[in-house]
Design a protein around this motif. Sequence first.
Motif, PDB file in Angstrom:
ATOM      1  N   GLU A   1       4.702   4.502   2.517  1.00 10.63           N
ATOM      2  CA  GLU A   1       5.227   5.711   3.219  1.00 10.63           C
ATOM      3  C   GLU A   1       5.211   6.971   3.998  1.00 10.63           C
ATOM      4  OE1 GLU A   1       4.890   7.015  -0.994  1.00 10.63           O
ATOM      5  OE2 GLU A   1       6.019   6.060  -2.277  1.00 10.63           O
TER       6      GLU A   1
ATOM      7  N   ASP B   1       0.661  -1.087   0.310  1.00  9.29           N
ATOM      8  CA  ASP B   1      -0.378  -0.227  -0.126  1.00  9.29           C
ATOM      9  C   ASP B   1       0.862   1.141   0.077  1.00  9.29           C
ATOM     10  OD1 ASP B   1      -1.320   2.077   0.978  1.00  9.29           O
ATOM     11  OD2 ASP B   1      -2.779   1.011   1.810  1.00  9.29           O
ATOM     12  N   THR B   2       1.201   1.835  -1.368  1.00 12.56           N
ATOM     13  CA  THR B   2       1.748   2.537  -1.473  1.00 12.56           C
ATOM     14  C   THR B   2       1.924   3.927  -0.677  1.00 12.56           C
ATOM     15  OG1 THR B   2       2.595   2.352  -3.674  1.00 12.56           O
ATOM     16  CG2 THR B   2       3.673   4.204  -3.190  1.00 12.56           C
ATOM     17  N   THR B   3       0.737   4.600  -0.740  1.00  7.98           N
ATOM     18  CA  THR B   3       0.757   5.744   0.477  1.00  7.98           C
ATOM     19  C   THR B   3       0.725   5.201   1.805  1.00  7.98           C
ATOM     20  OG1 THR B   3      -1.016   6.563  -1.394  1.00  7.98           O
ATOM     21  CG2 THR B   3      -1.651   7.159   0.384  1.00  7.98           C
ATOM     22  N   LYS B   4       0.212   4.421   2.684  1.00  6.26           N
ATOM     23  CA  LYS B   4       0.360   3.865   4.216  1.00  6.26           C
ATOM     24  C   LYS B   4       1.695   3.451   3.986  1.00  6.26           C
ATOM     25  CE  LYS B   4      -3.838   5.184   5.730  1.00  6.26           C
ATOM     26  NZ  LYS B   4      -4.561   4.346   6.204  1.00  6.26           N
TER      27      LYS B   4
END
Length: 390
Positions: A350, A345-348
């Motif tokens: 990062e 989950d790229t957003t979470k």
Amino acid sequence: MKTQYDGDRAGISRRTLLTRTGAAAAALVAAPVLGGVQPARAAGSWRVPGEETPHKRTWMAWPSSSTIWGSSLSLIQADIAKLARTIATYEPVIMCADGPTAAARAGTICGPTVTVISSIPVSDCWMRDTGPLFRVDGTGGLDSFGLNFNAWGENATSFYGIPASAYDKDRTVAQQVAAYAGASFVRADVVGEGGGVEYDGDGTLMATESCWVNSNRNPGRTRDQIEAELLSRFGASKMIWLPGVTGKDVTDGHIDGTARYIKPGVVMVQLAGAVRPDVWTANAQAIHDVLVNSTDARGRQLQVLTIEGPDTLPRIPAGKQKQFLSSYMNWAVTDQAVITTQFGDTTKDEAAKAAIEAAYGRPVIQLDLDNLYGNGGGGAHCVTMQEPNS
């Protein structure tokens, strides 16, 4: 391959977030904060230092039991090796393997930067729960104690049907690691696991009541009795009891998947993302709510930082997502970096990385450890135990 066959020297799925078939409904065990502000520890007294303080090395254990892991064994071994190699970039790692054959395989997969020994028999890889808690006295002294590991209250048998005897070697790991490290060792008068208690090294502990005040570990013991013993062993003066979840995972709600000390006075809590079952979402919020109203042993109001868990697990089949330990919190701290996971989950991912880096002031390394966190149900913290500089 850095492997030592020094046998003469002294010396599964672990966690599931699915409801057990026929299991009782999970109980949120909300508990008040106990203990008032007390004087700080005396100079030269024994204490377990915070994990952010300098380490001599990290201890790990090599999984080699097909009775415990079945067809997942090689996948778990690959994740353990990846984690060990990463930690070894920052500090020495000793990997305990169960005999020469297991040690040879561990050495081959882990590579030359990891020291593998075969003199300390192990059943499984959960060194946080089976290993010793090392204490220092500030004058160069080192000793240790053990928490009498009993396979998470024998939950490994009741949850998964793994014979109790499969964990027999892990019941003696703590004293053997201590002997190898040259530290005196005593057994605590309570039963539990290292993953079940967080400590700041400055007088304060936090733990979930569901792990400790539980008949599968400490029958007949009151919370006050358990608290007194833990405080004494850790060299602390105040316990913060936190809400816990009983009967929903093999650990009965270890704290190290939800809330961690960054340093004295500062904690971080992971609020659940969309993939966590509701019982864990509610528990994380309840833990947060207790901590924001808590002070530590020195009278400091706790600073409570938060991150959020992933909302998606794109690499994990939908039917297995609720079993998955989607916790960034289960990190391993090294002298120069913090090793945690990423879930795709790229957003979470990062956001968690940035928040942990800001909190520690150290680089954060995120690994793909899907097999350990999925099939294993534990993380980087669960499979490591730091030995502090004395």
